[in-house]
Write an enzyme that holds these catalytic residues in place. Structure first.
Site, PDB file in Angstrom:
ATOM      1  N   GLN A  41      -4.709  -0.814  -7.618  1.00  0.00           N
ATOM      2  CA  GLN A  41      -5.423  -0.048  -6.601  1.00  0.00           C
ATOM      3  C   GLN A  41      -6.057   1.191  -7.220  1.00  0.00           C
ATOM      4  O   GLN A  41      -5.437   1.876  -8.026  1.00  0.00           O
ATOM      5  CB  GLN A  41      -4.471   0.392  -5.487  1.00  0.00           C
ATOM      6  N   SER A  77      -6.930   5.218  -0.026  1.00  0.00           N
ATOM      7  CA  SER A  77      -7.106   4.001  -0.815  1.00  0.00           C
ATOM      8  C   SER A  77      -8.577   3.603  -0.792  1.00  0.00           C
ATOM      9  O   SER A  77      -9.215   3.617   0.265  1.00  0.00           O
ATOM     10  CB  SER A  77      -6.257   2.863  -0.244  1.00  0.00           C
ATOM     11  N   ASP A  99       0.825  -1.217   0.000  1.00  0.00           N
ATOM     12  CA  ASP A  99       0.000   0.000   0.000  1.00  0.00           C
ATOM     13  C   ASP A  99       0.856   1.263   0.000  1.00  0.00           C
ATOM     14  O   ASP A  99       0.332   2.362  -0.132  1.00  0.00           O
ATOM     15  CB  ASP A  99      -0.932  -0.012   1.221  1.00  0.00           C
TER      16      ASP A  99
END
Length: 288
Positions: free
Chosen positions: A278, A228, A204
């Site tokens: 993502q 996110s 991430d």
């Protein structure tokens, strides 16, 4: 053992509460919300604890539903959807204050031999050819904005060596590509699942940033509301997360206050070990 790595391993060592229930905690480092990689890593730990040892995760797909509160524990509830002959499927919901903050589906597989191919690793300088984090701190931190300085001064379990630092200091639009070497800052146990969960935690980092490159800004800009929204990851080959890995990311599109990002992770010898995707919120804050 490195203190930051020790803390990360403790955070990933969830407390079992019931057959399919686990409790995780967050580090008390002053964050306003739980780091997304932590929730991904802990959810993967929870799912893995319900799967037989000869099966390892090959893919996960998660949605961030609400900001996590670092002041209270996170409860992870695992649904044992399917145990097949070769594949095992699990669904995990992370809960705080009685509401879901994250949901994830993960699939596990026994190791199998088969057809093999992969894309080529980008040609970039090796970690030894780049300044270390300590070098970067000594050279750049005094010139950096306060929020960037705080970010780099904090002790972290993942070391990062960006190939290019331009986006941290420039407002010039840049191509939507980023290359960062990453690794755990200390030795990890010889357990494949731990290395997968640590990489899930690290995956991430920097990914959402890439969608802001073409706009000459970064997640550190107070005018940007960044978060996110979802996160997908595929594990292709065994690896060690305490050895250098190149995280090569690109952004294919930004629209509707969202940025789409993709990532590939390679070992030092060019082996593709994982892929990520993502979509994140990159909203311009209103003046009011």
């Amino acid at each position: 053992m490195n203190t930051a790595i020790d803390n990360l391993l403790q955070i990933l060592d969830l407390e079992p509460l019931e057959r399919n229930l686990f409790r995780g905690r967050s580090p008390q480092v002053g964050w306003q919300r739980v780091f997304g990689g932590q929730v991904i890593g802990q959810a993967l730990v929870a799912a893995s604890r319900t799967v037989v040892e000869d099966r390892h995760v090959h893919s996960l797909h998660g949605y961030f539903l609400r900001p996590g509160d670092p002041q209270v524990p996170i409860i992870y509830e695992v649904d044992r959807i399917r145990d097949g002959g070769s594949f095992t499927t699990r669904r995990v919901v992370a809960i705080q204050h009685g509401e879901a903050i994250f949901s994830m589906s993960a699939s596990f597989q026994v190791h199998e031999e088969g057809l093999e191919h992969q894309i080529e690793m980008p040609k970039v300088p090796t970690p030894d050819e780049l300044p270390s984090e300590q070098d970067l701190k000594e050279k750049f931190l005094s010139m950096a904005p306060e929020n960037i300085r705080r970010y780099w001064e904090r002790e972290r379990p993942i070391e990062m060596r960006p190939v290019d630092m331009t986006h941290y200091f420039s407002k010039k639009p840049l191509p939507p590509n980023q290359y960062v070497w990453v690794r755990a800052t200390g030795a990890l146990p010889d357990d494949e699942r731990i290395h997968q969960c640590v990489l899930a935690y690290a995956s991430d980092m920097t990914l959402l940033d890439t969608s802001l490159f073409p706009h000459g800004t970064s997640v550190f800009n107070p005018k940007i509301q960044a978060a996110s929204l979802d996160h997908a990851m595929w594990f292709h080959r065994p690896f060690r997360a305490d050895e250098w890995m190149l995280y090569a990311t690109d952004s294919t599109s930004s629209s509707g206050s969202r940025g789409m990002n993709r990532g590939s992770l390679f070992t030092m010898d060019g082996k593709l070990i994982a892929s990520t995707a993502q979509e994140g919120l990159i909203r311009l804050r209103r003046k009011d």
